[in-house]
Design a protein around this motif. Structure first.
Motif, mmCIF file in Angstrom:
data_model
loop_
_atom_site.group_PDB
_atom_site.id
_atom_site.type_symbol
_atom_site.label_atom_id
_atom_site.label_comp_id
_atom_site.label_asym_id
_atom_site.label_seq_id
_atom_site.Cartn_x
_atom_site.Cartn_y
_atom_site.Cartn_z
ATOM 1 N N MET A 163 0.832 -1.216 0.000
ATOM 2 C CA MET A 163 0.000 0.000 0.000
ATOM 3 C C MET A 163 0.863 1.261 0.000
ATOM 4 O O MET A 163 0.547 2.257 -0.655
ATOM 5 C CB MET A 163 -0.932 0.008 1.217
ATOM 6 N N VAL A 164 1.963 1.224 0.758
ATOM 7 C CA VAL A 164 2.857 2.384 0.780
ATOM 8 C C VAL A 164 3.514 2.551 -0.590
ATOM 9 O O VAL A 164 3.535 3.641 -1.172
ATOM 10 C CB VAL A 164 3.941 2.224 1.867
ATOM 11 N N ALA A 165 4.022 1.442 -1.117
ATOM 12 C CA ALA A 165 4.836 1.521 -2.337
ATOM 13 C C ALA A 165 4.020 1.846 -3.584
ATOM 14 O O ALA A 165 4.558 2.367 -4.561
ATOM 15 C CB ALA A 165 5.601 0.220 -2.531
ATOM 16 N N ARG A 166 2.720 1.556 -3.567
ATOM 17 C CA ARG A 166 1.907 1.824 -4.761
ATOM 18 C C ARG A 166 1.043 3.082 -4.595
ATOM 19 O O ARG A 166 0.230 3.399 -5.458
ATOM 20 C CB ARG A 166 1.032 0.614 -5.084
ATOM 21 N N VAL A 180 9.362 6.234 4.520
ATOM 22 C CA VAL A 180 8.252 5.678 5.294
ATOM 23 C C VAL A 180 8.397 4.155 5.394
ATOM 24 O O VAL A 180 8.185 3.566 6.459
ATOM 25 C CB VAL A 180 6.897 6.075 4.660
ATOM 26 N N VAL A 181 8.786 3.516 4.294
ATOM 27 C CA VAL A 181 9.039 2.065 4.321
ATOM 28 C C VAL A 181 10.097 1.750 5.393
ATOM 29 O O VAL A 181 9.933 0.840 6.207
ATOM 30 C CB VAL A 181 9.525 1.561 2.941
ATOM 31 N N LEU A 182 11.160 2.527 5.385
ATOM 32 C CA LEU A 182 12.262 2.322 6.339
ATOM 33 C C LEU A 182 11.790 2.531 7.779
ATOM 34 O O LEU A 182 12.086 1.725 8.671
ATOM 35 C CB LEU A 182 13.396 3.297 5.999
ATOM 36 N N GLU A 183 11.034 3.592 7.997
ATOM 37 C CA GLU A 183 10.520 3.881 9.343
ATOM 38 C C GLU A 183 9.660 2.722 9.850
ATOM 39 O O GLU A 183 9.772 2.302 10.993
ATOM 40 C CB GLU A 183 9.659 5.158 9.321
ATOM 41 N N MET A 184 8.790 2.227 8.987
ATOM 42 C CA MET A 184 7.875 1.157 9.406
ATOM 43 C C MET A 184 8.636 -0.140 9.659
ATOM 44 O O MET A 184 8.354 -0.853 10.633
ATOM 45 C CB MET A 184 6.783 0.945 8.359
ATOM 46 N N ALA A 185 9.583 -0.455 8.777
ATOM 47 C CA ALA A 185 10.360 -1.694 8.952
ATOM 48 C C ALA A 185 11.111 -1.649 10.276
ATOM 49 O O ALA A 185 11.166 -2.640 11.004
ATOM 50 C CB ALA A 185 11.314 -1.876 7.776
ATOM 51 N N ARG A 186 11.680 -0.496 10.601
ATOM 52 C CA ARG A 186 12.432 -0.394 11.863
ATOM 53 C C ARG A 186 11.510 -0.445 13.075
ATOM 54 O O ARG A 186 11.841 -1.050 14.095
ATOM 55 C CB ARG A 186 13.246 0.905 11.873
ATOM 56 N N ALA A 223 3.521 9.002 13.901
ATOM 57 C CA ALA A 223 3.736 10.453 13.878
ATOM 58 C C ALA A 223 4.868 10.816 12.920
ATOM 59 O O ALA A 223 4.747 11.762 12.126
ATOM 60 C CB ALA A 223 4.053 10.942 15.289
ATOM 61 N N ALA A 224 5.978 10.065 12.985
ATOM 62 C CA ALA A 224 7.123 10.368 12.117
ATOM 63 C C ALA A 224 6.756 10.173 10.647
ATOM 64 O O ALA A 224 7.082 11.013 9.799
ATOM 65 C CB ALA A 224 8.316 9.484 12.492
ATOM 66 N N CYS A 225 6.041 9.078 10.341
ATOM 67 C CA CYS A 225 5.671 8.818 8.940
ATOM 68 C C CYS A 225 4.718 9.894 8.414
ATOM 69 O O CYS A 225 4.830 10.333 7.272
ATOM 70 C CB CYS A 225 5.027 7.436 8.799
ATOM 71 N N GLY A 226 3.775 10.313 9.252
ATOM 72 C CA GLY A 226 2.869 11.388 8.845
ATOM 73 C C GLY A 226 3.639 12.662 8.549
ATOM 74 O O GLY A 226 3.384 13.352 7.546
ATOM 75 N N ALA A 227 4.608 12.968 9.415
ATOM 76 C CA ALA A 227 5.415 14.177 9.203
ATOM 77 C C ALA A 227 6.246 14.060 7.928
ATOM 78 O O ALA A 227 6.339 15.014 7.141
ATOM 79 C CB ALA A 227 6.327 14.397 10.416
ATOM 80 N N VAL A 228 6.810 12.878 7.694
ATOM 81 C CA VAL A 228 7.603 12.673 6.476
ATOM 82 C C VAL A 228 6.719 12.854 5.245
ATOM 83 O O VAL A 228 7.076 13.560 4.305
ATOM 84 C CB VAL A 228 8.258 11.259 6.478
ATOM 85 N N MET A 229 5.536 12.237 5.259
ATOM 86 C CA MET A 229 4.643 12.357 4.102
ATOM 87 C C MET A 229 4.161 13.789 3.933
ATOM 88 O O MET A 229 3.820 14.212 2.827
ATOM 89 C CB MET A 229 3.426 11.422 4.248
ATOM 90 N N GLY A 230 4.114 14.537 5.020
ATOM 91 C CA GLY A 230 3.693 15.931 4.933
ATOM 92 C C GLY A 230 4.824 16.854 4.478
ATOM 93 O O GLY A 230 4.617 18.059 4.342
ATOM 94 N N GLY A 231 6.002 16.295 4.281
ATOM 95 C CA GLY A 231 7.114 17.103 3.764
ATOM 96 C C GLY A 231 7.885 17.843 4.843
ATOM 97 O O GLY A 231 8.593 18.808 4.553
ATOM 98 N N TYR B 161 12.773 -5.527 4.227
ATOM 99 C CA TYR B 161 12.327 -4.238 3.670
ATOM 100 C C TYR B 161 13.296 -3.118 4.066
ATOM 101 O O TYR B 161 13.562 -2.199 3.287
ATOM 102 C CB TYR B 161 10.899 -3.930 4.132
ATOM 103 N N GLU B 162 13.816 -3.220 5.288
ATOM 104 C CA GLU B 162 14.767 -2.199 5.743
ATOM 105 C C GLU B 162 16.024 -2.207 4.872
ATOM 106 O O GLU B 162 16.528 -1.149 4.487
ATOM 107 C CB GLU B 162 15.134 -2.462 7.214
#
Lengths: 289, 289
Positions: A163-166, A180-186, A223-231, B161-162
């Protein structure tokens, strides 16, 4: 996100601090009134959660083969314990950029799915205990039998990454999406959520360790992923990550830390002091559990 | 990867077909001699596999807490069944761009980890059967006990993924790296590897379905990801994906399809006819199992 680029948000102390937080600096946390905003906040979190669930509902239609998709839907949509970590992903994105929530919706759904997958496996160990154990004690009831609840999360987890990648955001900004992929994997892996599951299973590690790595880590990631996606700039991402960490610990492990809960509240609210958006009051409502 | 961009490889029939394949068109597959290249090919696959394992060995050092990292290393490095799908990822990258293998090494390791994680869970259902089952029948021996072998893959999978998301290639070309994330998520998820596990568990679906979704899909993913990381055009990615599909079916499910095996060999070799690289003979060696 280079250090030299112009930050969208600064920490300049001359900037006005949002009303709620200005009051906070004169009052102990418990005395802060949230009555005036609680309805708005409650409604925000409910509607955001509904948006996420409805997006997931469309992504995971009940289709053939039912043997696969029925348990996938059940374990993704109906089974996991409630958490606002995915909704915080959307809120953080809206806070930093005021963009439409669609921008972070796929990431939020992905986080929901990853949590659902990990949670489903976590509920299995009692069943999978060696057979010389007590036949009755500690048996968890499962909707589909343990084998299906073992295999199904292995289909749910990749869907999160897919879902993230597409997502539309991936096409617009692949670099941030990859982050975001990296954040979630970690957050979910052997240094994150999984490490807390190990600690719980082995009854090792402090309660604080589990709280930090489990729901602390889940909210921090949201929170971090939302901030990243928000630029957002790196400093903003880190502030919101810390806010998420404290909030996740408070909401899901609150009471563990005795008077430390008040410190977590103050720490969480301090991380929001730099923001001017009207979304600040909504985010700060998360500390009142 | 836009359709309008200049392809690096074309399907123009006037291009010379590599020696091995030119011979193939006059001989039935079984009669093709691979003696002259078998040593080179064997050595290529061995050294590529060794490179992948050594990269994983460095990525997964044995460190504290041992309770987490010992089973992670064991289930990642010593337990999964051998497959050349990750090595095919490296080979496909080298085939399309002649780039150093380091470019695809993280993706290859990631595929190895994802396979290892899925395989570890797949070996568990016998243990997790309800307790009213036969106490003796079909018990699989596990190095760490079923609970650890249940939780550990949930730490291994995100590491895959990481590795992709933090690779050097990710910084150079986030768009292609994100495509690799998508390819892997789809290959391993509920339409891919996991769907074959379901079919096997329920004894539903044809043998061909399982072969296509399981090792067929794993090799197809390896080949496609290698091609993507090598900068290949979409048409080349799809050719190598199909090559991987046939090769994976042949190598891990060969014999299932009776005389169909010969068709799979021919189909696989046909997908390589467009390439001129000296790597073609190495890739084509995979069909001789």
């Amino acid at each position: 996100m280079a250090a030299s680029s112009v930050p969208k948000f600064t920490l300049t102390p001359t900037k006005p601090i949002p009303t709620l937080l200005r009051r906070r600096s004169h009052l102990p946390c418990k005395a802060i009134s949230t009555t005036s905003t609680s309805t708005t906040s409650d409604s925000y979190w409910s509607s955001t959660t509904a948006d996420i669930e409805s997006h997931l509902d469309l992504t995971l239609p009940l289709r053939h083969p039912l043997l696969v998709h029925h348990p996938m839907r059940h374990l993704s949509l109906h089974s996991p314990p409630r958490t606002l970590a995915p909704a915080l992903c959307v809120a953080a994105c809206e806070l930093v950029c005021g963009a439409p929530r669609e921008r972070a919706l796929d990431a939020a759904c992905a986080l929901h799915l990853m949590h659902a997958a990990s949670n489903a496996h976590e509920r299995l160990p009692t069943i999978a205990l060696p057979r010389d154990d007590d036949d009755e004690g500690g048996v968890v009831r499962h909707a589909f039998g343990p084998n299906i609840e073992l295999l199904t999360p292995d289909g749910i987890l990749p869907l999160g990454y897919e879902m993230v990648a597409r997502s539309a955001a991936a096409a617009e900004d692949p670099k941030r999406t990859l982050r975001v992929v990296l954040e979630m994997a970690r957050a979910m892996g052997s240094e994150g959520y999984a490490s807390a599951q190990y600690a719980e299973f082995h009854a090792e590690g402090s309660e604080r360790f589990v709280a930090e790595r489990k729901y602390g880590g889940l909210y921090a990631c949201g929170a971090a992923c939302g901030a990243v996606m928000g630029g957002a700039e790196e400093e903003v991402v880190e502030r919101l990550r810390r806010f998420g960490l404290y909030v996740g610990m408070l909401r899901h492990h609150g009471g563990l830390f005795l008077e430390g809960d008040e410190d977590l509240k103050s720490l969480a609210l301090m991380e929001l002091e730099m923001f001017e958006s009207d979304k600040v009051e909504i985010l700060s409502s998360l500390v009142y559990v």
